[in-house]
Enzyme design. Structure first.
Site, PDB file in Angstrom:
ATOM      1  N   ASP A  68       0.888  -1.161   0.000  1.00  0.00           N
ATOM      2  CA  ASP A  68       0.000   0.000   0.000  1.00  0.00           C
ATOM      3  C   ASP A  68       0.925   1.210   0.000  1.00  0.00           C
ATOM      4  O   ASP A  68       1.698   1.416   0.950  1.00  0.00           O
ATOM      5  CB  ASP A  68      -0.857  -0.055   1.270  1.00  0.00           C
ATOM      6  CG  ASP A  68      -1.704   1.193   1.467  1.00  0.00           C
ATOM      7  OD1 ASP A  68      -1.405   2.243   0.847  1.00  0.00           O
ATOM      8  OD2 ASP A  68      -2.651   1.129   2.267  1.00  0.00           O
ATOM      9  N   VAL A  69       0.876   2.015  -1.055  1.00  0.00           N
ATOM     10  CA  VAL A  69       1.868   3.094  -1.201  1.00  0.00           C
ATOM     11  C   VAL A  69       1.717   4.201  -0.151  1.00  0.00           C
ATOM     12  O   VAL A  69       2.605   5.036  -0.010  1.00  0.00           O
ATOM     13  CB  VAL A  69       1.834   3.749  -2.616  1.00  0.00           C
ATOM     14  CG1 VAL A  69       2.225   2.759  -3.683  1.00  0.00           C
ATOM     15  CG2 VAL A  69       0.477   4.394  -2.895  1.00  0.00           C
ATOM     16  N   ASN A  95       2.294   5.929  -9.926  1.00  0.00           N
ATOM     17  CA  ASN A  95       1.010   5.961 -10.638  1.00  0.00           C
ATOM     18  C   ASN A  95      -0.213   5.734  -9.755  1.00  0.00           C
ATOM     19  O   ASN A  95      -1.291   6.250 -10.066  1.00  0.00           O
ATOM     20  CB  ASN A  95       1.066   4.899 -11.755  1.00  0.00           C
ATOM     21  CG  ASN A  95      -0.294   4.610 -12.329  1.00  0.00           C
ATOM     22  OD1 ASN A  95      -0.816   5.377 -13.136  1.00  0.00           O
ATOM     23  ND2 ASN A  95      -0.926   3.515 -11.893  1.00  0.00           N
ATOM     24  N   TYR A 168      -9.350  15.261  -4.668  1.00  0.00           N
ATOM     25  CA  TYR A 168      -8.551  14.783  -5.811  1.00  0.00           C
ATOM     26  C   TYR A 168      -7.782  15.946  -6.448  1.00  0.00           C
ATOM     27  O   TYR A 168      -6.578  15.857  -6.691  1.00  0.00           O
ATOM     28  CB  TYR A 168      -9.493  14.133  -6.837  1.00  0.00           C
ATOM     29  CG  TYR A 168      -8.795  13.476  -8.009  1.00  0.00           C
ATOM     30  CD1 TYR A 168      -8.285  12.185  -7.912  1.00  0.00           C
ATOM     31  CD2 TYR A 168      -8.658  14.150  -9.231  1.00  0.00           C
ATOM     32  CE1 TYR A 168      -7.663  11.575  -8.997  1.00  0.00           C
ATOM     33  CE2 TYR A 168      -8.033  13.541 -10.313  1.00  0.00           C
ATOM     34  CZ  TYR A 168      -7.535  12.254 -10.192  1.00  0.00           C
ATOM     35  OH  TYR A 168      -6.916  11.655 -11.264  1.00  0.00           O
ATOM     36  N   LYS A 172      -3.637  16.472  -6.683  1.00  0.00           N
ATOM     37  CA  LYS A 172      -2.875  16.599  -7.933  1.00  0.00           C
ATOM     38  C   LYS A 172      -2.219  17.977  -8.019  1.00  0.00           C
ATOM     39  O   LYS A 172      -1.107  18.114  -8.555  1.00  0.00           O
ATOM     40  CB  LYS A 172      -3.774  16.345  -9.147  1.00  0.00           C
ATOM     41  CG  LYS A 172      -4.393  14.943  -9.189  1.00  0.00           C
ATOM     42  CD  LYS A 172      -3.355  13.820  -9.262  1.00  0.00           C
ATOM     43  CE  LYS A 172      -4.001  12.461  -9.483  1.00  0.00           C
ATOM     44  NZ  LYS A 172      -3.037  11.349  -9.542  1.00  0.00           N
TER      45      LYS A 172
HETATM   46  P1  NAD Z   1      -7.247   2.538 -11.936  1.00  0.00           P
HETATM   47  O1  NAD Z   1      -8.272   2.575 -10.862  1.00  0.00           O
HETATM   48  O2  NAD Z   1      -7.379   1.554 -13.033  1.00  0.00           O
HETATM   49  O3  NAD Z   1      -5.788   2.370 -11.315  1.00  0.00           O
HETATM   50  C1  NAD Z   1      -5.398   2.830 -10.060  1.00  0.00           C
HETATM   51  C2  NAD Z   1      -4.537   1.758  -9.446  1.00  0.00           C
HETATM   52  O4  NAD Z   1      -4.004   2.226  -8.187  1.00  0.00           O
HETATM   53  C3  NAD Z   1      -5.326   0.476  -9.134  1.00  0.00           C
HETATM   54  O5  NAD Z   1      -4.613  -0.629  -9.647  1.00  0.00           O
HETATM   55  C4  NAD Z   1      -5.375   0.451  -7.628  1.00  0.00           C
HETATM   56  O6  NAD Z   1      -5.407  -0.847  -7.071  1.00  0.00           O
HETATM   57  C5  NAD Z   1      -4.086   1.165  -7.282  1.00  0.00           C
HETATM   58  N1  NAD Z   1      -4.073   1.647  -5.898  1.00  0.00           N
HETATM   59  C6  NAD Z   1      -5.049   2.350  -5.267  1.00  0.00           C
HETATM   60  N2  NAD Z   1      -4.673   2.605  -4.005  1.00  0.00           N
HETATM   61  C7  NAD Z   1      -3.442   2.068  -3.849  1.00  0.00           C
HETATM   62  C8  NAD Z   1      -2.535   2.004  -2.778  1.00  0.00           C
HETATM   63  N3  NAD Z   1      -2.822   2.535  -1.581  1.00  0.00           N
HETATM   64  N4  NAD Z   1      -1.349   1.372  -2.960  1.00  0.00           N
HETATM   65  C9  NAD Z   1      -1.053   0.804  -4.157  1.00  0.00           C
HETATM   66  N5  NAD Z   1      -1.876   0.832  -5.208  1.00  0.00           N
HETATM   67  C10 NAD Z   1      -3.058   1.456  -5.056  1.00  0.00           C
HETATM   68  O7  NAD Z   1      -7.218   4.020 -12.523  1.00  0.00           O
HETATM   69  P2  NAD Z   1      -6.224   4.732 -13.553  1.00  0.00           P
HETATM   70  O8  NAD Z   1      -7.058   5.630 -14.362  1.00  0.00           O
HETATM   71  O9  NAD Z   1      -5.360   3.740 -14.232  1.00  0.00           O
HETATM   72  O10 NAD Z   1      -5.374   5.648 -12.566  1.00  0.00           O
HETATM   73  C11 NAD Z   1      -3.952   5.655 -12.521  1.00  0.00           C
HETATM   74  C12 NAD Z   1      -3.459   7.060 -12.215  1.00  0.00           C
HETATM   75  O11 NAD Z   1      -3.802   7.920 -13.299  1.00  0.00           O
HETATM   76  C13 NAD Z   1      -4.065   7.691 -10.949  1.00  0.00           C
HETATM   77  O12 NAD Z   1      -3.045   8.382 -10.249  1.00  0.00           O
HETATM   78  C14 NAD Z   1      -5.085   8.657 -11.518  1.00  0.00           C
HETATM   79  O13 NAD Z   1      -5.319   9.751 -10.648  1.00  0.00           O
HETATM   80  C15 NAD Z   1      -4.384   9.103 -12.795  1.00  0.00           C
HETATM   81  N6  NAD Z   1      -5.286   9.679 -13.788  1.00  0.00           N
HETATM   82  C16 NAD Z   1      -6.227   8.937 -14.445  1.00  0.00           C
HETATM   83  C17 NAD Z   1      -7.051   9.541 -15.371  1.00  0.00           C
HETATM   84  C18 NAD Z   1      -8.090   8.791 -16.154  1.00  0.00           C
HETATM   85  O14 NAD Z   1      -8.852   9.436 -16.898  1.00  0.00           O
HETATM   86  N7  NAD Z   1      -8.188   7.483 -16.051  1.00  0.00           N
HETATM   87  C19 NAD Z   1      -6.921  10.907 -15.641  1.00  0.00           C
HETATM   88  C20 NAD Z   1      -5.962  11.639 -14.947  1.00  0.00           C
HETATM   89  C21 NAD Z   1      -5.146  11.008 -14.025  1.00  0.00           C
END
Ligand code: NAD
Length: 270
Positions: A68-69, A95, A168, A172
């Site tokens: 857990d990060v 990420n 959120y 960011k």
């Molecule tokens: P996602 O939900 O598919 O992936 C997020 C991942 O983080 C999951 O695998 C989850 O298990 C993991 N996670 C959550 N809490 C955690 C913890 N405490 N320790 C370790 N892992 C943990 O969503 P995504 O869209 O792939 O998001 C990835 C990143 O991209 C995030 O930081 C998100 O804010 C950013 N992001 C996504 C979007 C989008 O449109 N999808 C846009 C902007 C930014």
């Protein structure tokens, strides 16, 4: 797609790699020749193992690492495990992230803390361990011009305010200055720290925003380029940001958003 020479000899850790953008980054980094540590939560062991299996089947090297990060002890053990398995680390893709949305007046302290702890504190803890390892290991110019590279997965919401998502957007926004500050502090050590700011990417985190036709249409109105992003769009940009092709780039945010930050509402005179 990048070829295997781009990152050969390098070790990468991707947090939150069992789904979405993290998964695509892990796959792309492995295709570009890096050995990849796939971080995941305990609940996502099966997904992480299947990703590691598919990277190995394609001729790459990968290991799963659980943590857990947002928990300091777990982050430290994870880095020890990666260094134990692969000898060192050259690339961190910070990420992992979550959303826990609520109207501002309904947002609980728990919702606020959870998002800040994972999205911001989690990136601090992982970046700190990565920088410590880069400094411990020292230069390897035959592997990479930089001592180490960190990509902070941010969002267009480091810039665009987002009603109903105060936790959120704050996480960011905070990340933008965390990234620049680490970049400033360690540029003279040749550690490069940058952010990738995705727009709307088709992943589980925002399923509600693209899974129905109506929602997708509303979303597309915000994207001048006319399509929703795919995880691979982000992964390709990340590969460039951690390779020597971007060796003079540090402290920068690369927006990968189909023009979402171009204020499309102003296209016809506002
Ligand atoms: P996602 O939900 O598919 O992936 C997020 C991942 O983080 C999951 O695998 C989850 O298990 C993991 N996670 C959550 N809490 C955690 C913890 N405490 N320790 C370790 N892992 C943990 O969503 P995504 O869209 O792939 O998001 C990835 C990143 O991209 C995030 O930081 C998100 O804010 C950013 N992001 C996504 C979007 C989008 O449109 N999808 C846009 C902007 C930014």
């Amino acid at each position: 797609m990048w070829d295997r020479d781009l990152l050969s000899g390098q070790v990468a850790l991707v947090t939150g790699a069992s789904s979405g953008i993290g998964r695509a980054c892990a796959e792309a980094l492995a295709r570009a020749g890096a050995r990849v540590a796939v971080n995941h939560l305990p609940a996502e062991t099966a997904e992480a193992r299947s990703l590691v299996g598919s990277i190995r089947d394609a001729g790459g090297e990968a290991i799963p690492v659980v943590a857990d990060v947002s928990t300091e002890d777990q982050v430290r053990s994870m880095f020890a495990e990666v260094v134990g398995a692969f000898g060192t680390l050259h690339i961190l893709v910070n990420n992992a992230g979550i959303q826990s949305d609520a109207a501002f007046t309904d947002m609980t302290l728990d919702q606020w803390r959870k998002v800040i702890e994972i999205n911001l504190t989690g990136q601090f803890l992982c970046a700190r361990e990565a920088v410590r390892e880069f400094l411990r290991r020292g230069p390897q110019p035959e592997v990479s011009k930089a001592l180490g590279k960190i990509v902070c997965m941010s969002s267009v919401h480091q810039t665009i305010p987002w009603a109903g998502h105060a936790n959120y957007a704050a996480s960011k926004g905070g990340l933008a200055l965390l990234m620049q500050t680490i970049a400033q502090e360690f540029a003279s050590h040749r550690i490069r720290v940058n952010a990738n700011a995705p727009g709307a990417i088709r992943t589980p985190i925002n399923r509600d925003a693209w899974s129905s036709e109506e929602a997708a249409e509303e979303l597309l109105a915000l994207i001048p380029y006319g399509r929703i992003g795919e995880p691979g769009d982000i992964a390709d940009a990340v590969c460039w940001l951690v390779s020597d092709l971007s060796d003079y780039v540090t402290g920068t945010t690369l927006y990968v958003d189909g023009g979402m930050t171009l204020y499309p509402g102003f296209r016809e005179n506002g």
